[in-house]
Each structure stands twice: as C-alpha cells, then as structure tokens.
Design an enzyme around this catalytic site. Structure first.
Site, PDB file in Angstrom:
ATOM      1  N   GLY A 154      -4.677   4.587   4.075  1.00  0.00           N
ATOM      2  CA  GLY A 154      -4.552   5.860   4.809  1.00  0.00           C
ATOM      3  C   GLY A 154      -5.428   6.912   4.147  1.00  0.00           C
TER       4      GLY A 154
ATOM      5  N   LYS B 286      11.745   8.076   6.261  1.00  0.00           N
ATOM      6  CA  LYS B 286      11.483   8.438   4.858  1.00  0.00           C
ATOM      7  C   LYS B 286      12.736   8.230   3.999  1.00  0.00           C
ATOM      8  CE  LYS B 286       7.133   9.484   4.858  1.00  0.00           C
ATOM      9  NZ  LYS B 286       6.180   8.662   4.114  1.00  0.00           N
TER      10      LYS B 286
ATOM     11  N   ASP C  68      -8.604   2.568   5.507  1.00  0.00           N
ATOM     12  CA  ASP C  68      -7.934   3.192   6.647  1.00  0.00           C
ATOM     13  C   ASP C  68      -8.206   2.319   7.857  1.00  0.00           C
ATOM     14  OD1 ASP C  68      -6.833   5.124   8.562  1.00  0.00           O
ATOM     15  OD2 ASP C  68      -7.072   6.591   6.959  1.00  0.00           O
ATOM     16  N   ILE C  69      -7.573   2.689   8.949  1.00  0.00           N
ATOM     17  CA  ILE C  69      -7.758   1.907  10.179  1.00  0.00           C
ATOM     18  C   ILE C  69      -9.123   2.188  10.795  1.00  0.00           C
ATOM     19  CG2 ILE C  69      -6.617   3.596  11.701  1.00  0.00           C
ATOM     20  CD1 ILE C  69      -5.111   1.064  12.841  1.00  0.00           C
ATOM     21  N   ARG C  70      -9.709   3.346  10.437  1.00  0.00           N
ATOM     22  CA  ARG C  70     -11.082   3.642  10.883  1.00  0.00           C
ATOM     23  C   ARG C  70     -11.827   4.386   9.773  1.00  0.00           C
ATOM     24  NH1 ARG C  70      -7.637   6.983  13.604  1.00  0.00           N
ATOM     25  NH2 ARG C  70      -7.355   5.399  15.196  1.00  0.00           N
TER      26      ARG C  70
ATOM     27  N   TYR D 178      11.122  10.509  11.809  1.00  0.00           N
ATOM     28  CA  TYR D 178      10.331  10.539  10.574  1.00  0.00           C
ATOM     29  C   TYR D 178      11.250  10.651   9.358  1.00  0.00           C
ATOM     30  CZ  TYR D 178       6.973  12.705   7.262  1.00  0.00           C
ATOM     31  OH  TYR D 178       6.185  13.034   6.183  1.00  0.00           O
TER      32      TYR D 178
HETATM   33  C1  AKB Z   1       5.571  17.187   8.679  1.00  0.00           C
HETATM   34  O1  AKB Z   1       5.606  18.370   9.046  1.00  0.00           O
HETATM   35  O2  AKB Z   1       5.979  16.236   9.371  1.00  0.00           O
HETATM   36  C2  AKB Z   1       5.075  16.879   7.281  1.00  0.00           C
HETATM   37  C3  AKB Z   1       6.180  16.793   6.283  1.00  0.00           C
HETATM   38  C4  AKB Z   1       6.930  17.993   5.905  1.00  0.00           C
HETATM   39  O3  AKB Z   1       6.430  15.744   5.768  1.00  0.00           O
HETATM   40  N1  AKB Z   1       4.125  17.874   6.881  1.00  0.00           N
END
Ligand code: AKB
Length: 317
Positions: free
Chosen positions: A9, A147, A35-37, A143
């Site tokens: 990445g 995490k 990275d992927i590109r 997300y």
């Molecule tokens: C996001 O806004 O998703 C990121 C983070 C705080 O991990 N910048």
C-alpha cells in the site's frame, strides 16, 4: 546486513511518505514499495517497486521471498467513509491482507510487522474526551469493526506464536504531498486546498465536531519509533493510542483565516457526520509516551503554516 523492508500500500497517503522516509533511513535499495498500481514518479524512481494485490496471499508471499524481506509495513486498507459504502469488500481487504502478513510472520518468513489501527476502534459508548488506552470499544462503523478485530488478532498472534507485530491507532492524518482517500477526517486536508484555490470551503462535518488529528511528520516519526523500539518496550501488542492535536472545523478555519483573511467556510454535514460523532474528540497517549518515549511536535498553528506554505508552492506548479 541491514534491514530489508516491504511496504504494502505504498502509493496511498501514508504509504507514499513512509516509503520515502524509510528509504532515507535504511537506504533506497533496502525499501521495496508495493501497491496494486504504480505510484508517483519520485517513489517509482527512488527504489524497488512491485505490483502486489494485498488480498492475494501468493503475491504477498512472492514479494517477501523475492526480496528476502525482514519487515513488512501493511498500509493497504479501505478507510471509514468508503468502507460504509462497500462493507464486504472493506472487510475482505482489511482482514485478509492482515492475515496474509501475520501468517507469513508466524511461519518465520518475516521478522517484524507494522499494521496501522485507528481511532475508529472506538465507538459511541467510549468516553470521548481524552479517550484512555483501555476503555469501552464498541465501534459502529465497518472500518472500526475491522480495525478492532485486527487489533485482537495482532495481540493473539503475538501471544500464541511470538509474532513481533507493532501497531498504532492513527488519528486523522494531515499532509500536503499525497491526498487522503475515503476517510472521515479528510476534510482537514481538503480545507487547505480549497482555502488556497477558492478562498472558501463547504465542510461535510458540523462546525463543532472535534476529532483527534496529526501532522504526517509526527505520524511517520511515531511509526519509525515504535518499529525501532526494543521489543520489550513494546508492551501493548494490540495497538497504542496516539494523540496529537484535537480541533473542530471552526478552529482550523479560524487558523487558516489568520493567513488568508478572505477565507470563508460553511457547513453541509453528510453521512460522515454520524461516523465522526461516534469517534473520540481527543486521545490519551500516555502509554506510548511511557513505553517508547512518544511526543508529538506539531500543533494546529505550526501544521497550518507548513500546509499552506508547501501547498502554495505545489499548486502553483
Ligand atoms: C478515516 O477518517 O477513516 C481515517 C482514520 C481516522 O482512520 N483517517
């Protein structure tokens, strides 16, 4: 023989600057960007590069073997706002890439792993001000769930298999070289571009939404510090809180106005407001300070100066 590093990445917001920083420290040939590109010309020209899809175990394993890699920095991830729109893909990318790297480390093919976590691991039931290292963690975003789960797996692989994995909960990161993509904190970068280009900005968060933020140089310094710390100093193997600055859209706008008096801001909160409302306003990073001497340098004032000075030059080119 010196450390051989793979960054997965490497063309993203953090990866591109981290690659250049690590090449400065360890030598250009020692740091393989992937990275992927392909990425920016300076990144491509300054050292080795491999096309690697972080979701494909074989591609990651091949890059590790080909370059005899010691340390992997896994920077590929889908951030909060984009992840809400592509939950299944975000989960696959964020989790599979981590498992690939942790499993290679478990097999002894990598000696050390850096994996970034985020303030997104916290949720609406977490104490918002000066959020402690150990507290209620009920993330309400895709997300954040990925995490938080990743943190549990990092700790597990360390405890069960002795994997030397190190992690930081990054706040919103602000830099002028590579724009961020798909995050909730991205407004704090966009605002500088718009202030210079249009003298006005419409913010997708409400004026009093405080969030933890950090200038990129500080984030890179923290990343290098935790990776270079002796293993026994890295006592937390889930992820360390990392505090920096905390400000609202109104406060960053006021600081920009001291440089660009005609700058104006208005507010049109969208779906990202709910994400921001579920996150801490400020972070307690005492554990990072105590364990590996962490201290941030940039405040809102000094960061604004650097952002505007450098963006003014790069936008005029
Ligand atoms: C996001 O806004 O998703 C990121 C983070 C705080 O991990 N910048």
């Amino acid at each position: 023989m010196s450390t051989k590093i793979l960054i997965i990445g490497a063309c993203g917001q953090i990866g591109s600057e981290l690659t250049m920083k690590l090449r400065e420290i360890y030598g250009n040939d020692q740091v393989v960007a992937s990275d992927i590109r392909e990425g920016k010309p300076e990144l491509m020209a300054s050292g080795p590069f491999e096309i690697v899809n972080a979701m494909e175990f074989e591609q990651v394993a091949q890059a590790v073997e080909k370059h005899q890699i010691d340390e992997v920095y896994l920077m590929a991830a889908m951030l909060s706002a984009t992840a809400e729109k592509n939950p299944a893909f975000a989960w696959d990318l964020n989790m599979n890439s981590l498992f690939h790297v942790l499993n290679l480390a478990k097999e002894g093919k990598i000696k050390k792993v850096f994996w970034p976590s985020s303030i997104a691991v916290f949720g609406p039931t977490t104490p918002r001000i000066n959020t402690p290292q150990y507290t209620v963690m009920e993330p309400s975003t895709v997300y954040g769930i990925s995490k938080q789960t990743g943190e549990r797996w990092c700790e597990y692989y360390h405890a069960k298999f002795g994997v030397d994995v190190r992690s930081i909960r990054y706040p919103g990161l602000i830099s002028w070289t590579t724009p961020p993509g798909g995050g909730t904190t991205d407004y704090a970068v966009d605002i500088y571009y718009k202030a210079l280009e249009d003298k006005k900005y419409t913010c997708f968060l409400a004026e009093n939404t405080a969030l933890p933020m950090m200038y990129m140089d500080d984030a890179l310094a923290a990343t290098v510090a935790i990776m270079q710390a002796p293993a026994e100093k890295v006592k937390i193997r889930s992820s360390y809180n990392l505090g920096g600055i905390s400000f609202t859209p109104a406060e960053i706008a006021a600081e920009i106005k001291t440089h660009i008096p005609e700058f104006t801001i208005d507010y049109a909160p969208d779906f990202r407001q709910a994400i921001a409302d579920s996150w801490p306003a400020s972070i307690d990073d005492t554990a990072a300070q105590t364990d590996w001497n962490w201290k941030h340098q940039y405040d809102l004032k000094s960061m604004t100066q650097v952002m505007l000075d450098n963006l003014a030059i790069s936008l005029s080119k």
